[in-house]
Structures are given as C-alpha cells and as structure tokens.
Enzyme design. Structure first.
Site, short mmCIF file in Angstrom:
data_model
loop_
_atom_site.label_atom_id
_atom_site.label_comp_id
_atom_site.label_asym_id
_atom_site.label_seq_id
_atom_site.Cartn_x
_atom_site.Cartn_y
_atom_site.Cartn_z
CG PHE A 117 -2.02 1.05 1.27
CD1 PHE A 117 -3.63 0.85 0.36
CD2 PHE A 117 -2.05 2.04 2.29
CE1 PHE A 117 -3.95 1.68 0.52
CE2 PHE A 117 -2.83 3.06 1.56
CZ PHE A 117 -3.48 2.98 1.44
CE1 TYR A 219 -10.07 2.77 6.21
CE2 TYR A 219 -9.16 3.81 7.75
CZ TYR A 219 -8.37 3.69 6.62
OH TYR A 219 -7.54 4.17 5.96
CE LYS A 220 -8.70 0.86 4.54
NZ LYS A 220 -7.07 -0.20 4.14
#
Ligand SMILES: *Cc1c(COP(=O)(O)O)cnc(C)c1O
Length: 396
Positions: A117, A219-220
């Site tokens: 990422f 938040y995933k």
C-alpha cells in the site's frame, strides 16, 4: 446460499442493507451498524453532555487500551496489554518503523515490497531518508504477493526491519506471516505487519507467529466509520525497551502531573502521543462486539465462500468479456476481496457507481470486489457481478 448461510441474519443489523444498492467496497469503508447510530446519539446526550470533563477520568482515558484489549482478543490473537488504539495507520506506521530501527542500531536496511500500500512505502522512504538507511525493495507478482522465500533471499545482518502487508490491498494475497517472521528473526531483524486489509475478516495469531509490531485501520472490516483511529500492537517482550518518536503527554508517566520531563510510561500506553479520538472509537466497539458474537472463524468461513462465489460468477459471466481474476484462486491464499481485471475497468466502475453498484477501482485495470461477510449477502454479490457484465456488454 443466503438461506443456508448461518450468518445471514447479521446483515439486517447494518443501516442501509434493506435498499437495493449493491455495496462491494466494505474493504475500503464498512457500512454502519444500527447499534452505532444509537450509541453515537447516547454518547452525545448521556455521556459527553452530562459527564463533561469527568468523562476522561471515568472512561475515556482508558478507552484506547480497553478497546485495544478487546481487539486483541477478538481479532488479533494477542494477549492483553499489547494493543492501543489511536492516530491513523500512517502515523502509527511511522512510529513503529522508527521504534524498530532505533531498536536495531547499526543495521542499515529496511526490506519492503514494491506492491505494498502506498502509505507504507512512502513512510519507509521518509524514514530511510531521515535515518540514512537503505530500502531493500522486493519485486512481487501483482496477482499474488510476497513469499517467505523472497524474504529469506534478501534479509541478512544489515536488515533492521521487514515491513509486510498481511493481505495485499490489490490482489488480496494472504502473506504467510509466521514463515516470513521466522525468516526475519533468523537474521535478527524485526517484523512490522500492516493488518489494514485483514483485521476483522482474517483470523490472526500475532503472539504465536512471533510478530514484533503491527498496525491496522478500523474503518474497513471493523466498520469504525470514516477516519476512525487505527490500532498498534507491540509484542510484550519489546514494551520495556522500545520507544517511539512522537513523545507526547498521553504516553508520559503520570500525564496530569504535567511534569518537566518525558518519561515513557510502562506498557503499550507509551505508544500513544496525544488526546485520543474518543468519538471515533465508538463504532469500533459495536463491530468488535458483533464479530465476537458471530465468531471470527465463522466470519472467515463465509468470507472464503463469498470470494469463491465471486470467482465462480466471474468465470461464468465475465470471462466472455476477457475479464481475468487477478487474485489467488485458492481461498486459503487470499483475504476478503478479489480483483477482476480488464483494460476498461475504470470506465466500468464509474458507470456502476451511477447505477448504485459500488465496487472500487485500482490500477492497473482492477475492479475490486470487497466482501464484508456480516453485511454482504450472496444475492447482493450476484447482482453486482451481473451488473459488471451488463456494463461490459454495453461497451463492447
Ligand atoms: C487502507 C490502508 C492503509 C490506510 O492508512 P491510513 O493512514 O488509514 O490512511 C494503510 N495500509 C494499508 C495496507 C491499507 O489497506
């Protein structure tokens, strides 16, 4: 498949699942729970408004560690006292990478792969510049990911740290963390695991695997809401000696004495810097509770079945348009999403969004199908894949 799904009943607990909208991006931003809407309202009216500043003494000061322990137990395979919630993943990656390189003085290299990422790569580049270190880049196949052999080949006495994404954000490749950790430890290097795409969907055993440091967002698959704070894990054996670079009062011994010096407090709290984001932690509590109720291993089973069904549907309905599966075909080798590739996928995703079918797009040509097991139905998935076929058919 929905009728036979033992977890099907959980879907109704999420706000919005009654609408015909197809949501296939739970790996980027999970849906909200109805319990969270209620918890937020009660927090404002009954806790913040009434307890006011007393809330810090009563609950908020301890929340980053209390919630960390819950996450550790339910999702991370870690004993209490090693996980704290606060900051963003990016900031925590910085703190943990710096902690690691400081703990391995004289070693000059950080091992990282080119498909990680972006934020992981950028933070590592910054630290290499700042500390006069070298990044040892590993090239990986973008439809799979980093292997233990590749790591064993490049680590050595110069390696301070190996940075690893547990599940690749692009291909969903599930890294063999235990084996990669052994390869790093064999040469005396540390391991930092980024769990953003695994926390809440793939069971982990951080303590048993021997991982040194980990971080991940909430938040995933943990449905904490946009910008909810991340978590960090530091193995107990390092907590006495590791320090982090953002020395703030919340990580100091006896913060309310407001003393002249920074003396890092004992335990995982020393990895906190400033005032924790209490409101951002409210929703995470509901989702961790829900995952505990469902059982993370049951969540993983449904996740494997959902991604397997997505692959079957793609083979059946999308292969005619030359769509390829750019993720491992063996469910045990992937996390909770799959990527479907086609040169025109960017246009396809834009059209789908207008039709209330919401996957996301990642270069090159990848449509990501993110499947959050407790809020996604097989019917929703099937409607989504059929819509991809319709859009591709109209382009052809
Ligand atoms: C989503 C994600 C991040 C996000 O970092 P933020 O600081 O929350 O923006 C980092 N790493 C990985 C692997 C991710 O999937």
């Amino acid at each position: 498949m929905d009728d036979a799904d033992p977890l099907a009943g959980f879907r109704a607990r999420f706000v919005g699942t009654e609408s015909p909208l197809v949501y296939l991006d739970g790996n980027s931003l999970g849906r909200p729970l109805a319990a969270t809407a209620e918890r937020l309202r009660r927090f404002v009216e009954e806790e913040w408004a009434v307890r006011l500043i007393r809330g810090w003494d009563e609950r908020w000061f301890d929340l980053p560690l209390a919630l960390g322990d819950d996450l550790a137990r339910v999702c991370l395979g870690a004993a209490p006292g090693q996980v704290a919630v606060g900051d963003s993943t990016t900031v925590l990656l910085y703190k943990l990478m710096r902690a690691a390189v400081t703990a391995r003085p004289g070693r000059t290299e950080i091992v990282i792969d080119r498909d990680q990422f972006p934020t992981d790569r950028y933070v590592a580049m910054g630290i290499a510049d700042e500390c006069g270190m070298t990044l040892r880049w590993v090239d990986v196949d973008p439809t799979t990911g980093l292997t233990p052999d590749q790591v064993a080949e490049v680590v050595g006495e110069r390696t301070a740290l190996v940075v690893l994404n547990h599940v690749s954000y692009r291909s969903a490749w599930l890294a063999d963390t235990a084996a990669i950790t052994r390869a790093a430890h064999d040469v005396g290097a540390l391991v930092l695991l980024d769990m953003c795409h695994s926390a809440g969907v793939v069971p982990s055993e951080l303590d048993a695997w021997g991982v040194d440091l980990a971080a991940g967002c909430t938040y995933k698959y943990l449905n904490g809401g946009p910008g909810s704070p991340a978590f960090c894990y530091v193995a107990a054996r390092h907590l006495e000696t590791f320090t982090q670079p953002i020395q703030g009062w919340m990580g100091n011994t006896d913060p309310f004495r407001m003393g002249p010096d920074y003396v890092p407090v004992e335990g995982i709290r020393r990895f906190l810097s400033g005032t924790p984001a209490v409101v951002g932690m409210l929703a995470i509590q509901d989702m961790v509770g829900l995952v505990e109720e469902a059982g993370l291993h049951a969540v993983r089973r449904k996740s494997e079945q959902l991604t397997a069904h997505a692959v079957d549907l793609a083979d059946k309905h999308l292969a005619v348009y030359d769509v390829e599966v750019a993720s491992p075909r063996d469910p045990e080798l992937r996390g909770g999403h799959i990527t479907l590739s086609h040169p025109r996928m960017q246009e396809v995703v834009a059209t789908l969004w207008e039709r209330d079918v919401i996957p996301d797009y990642r270069d090159p040509g990848g449509l990501r199908v993110g499947l959050s097991p407790l809020s996604t139905s097989y019917d929703e998935l099937e409607r989504g894949i059929l819509a991809v076929g319709e859009v591709l058919g109209a382009l052809a």
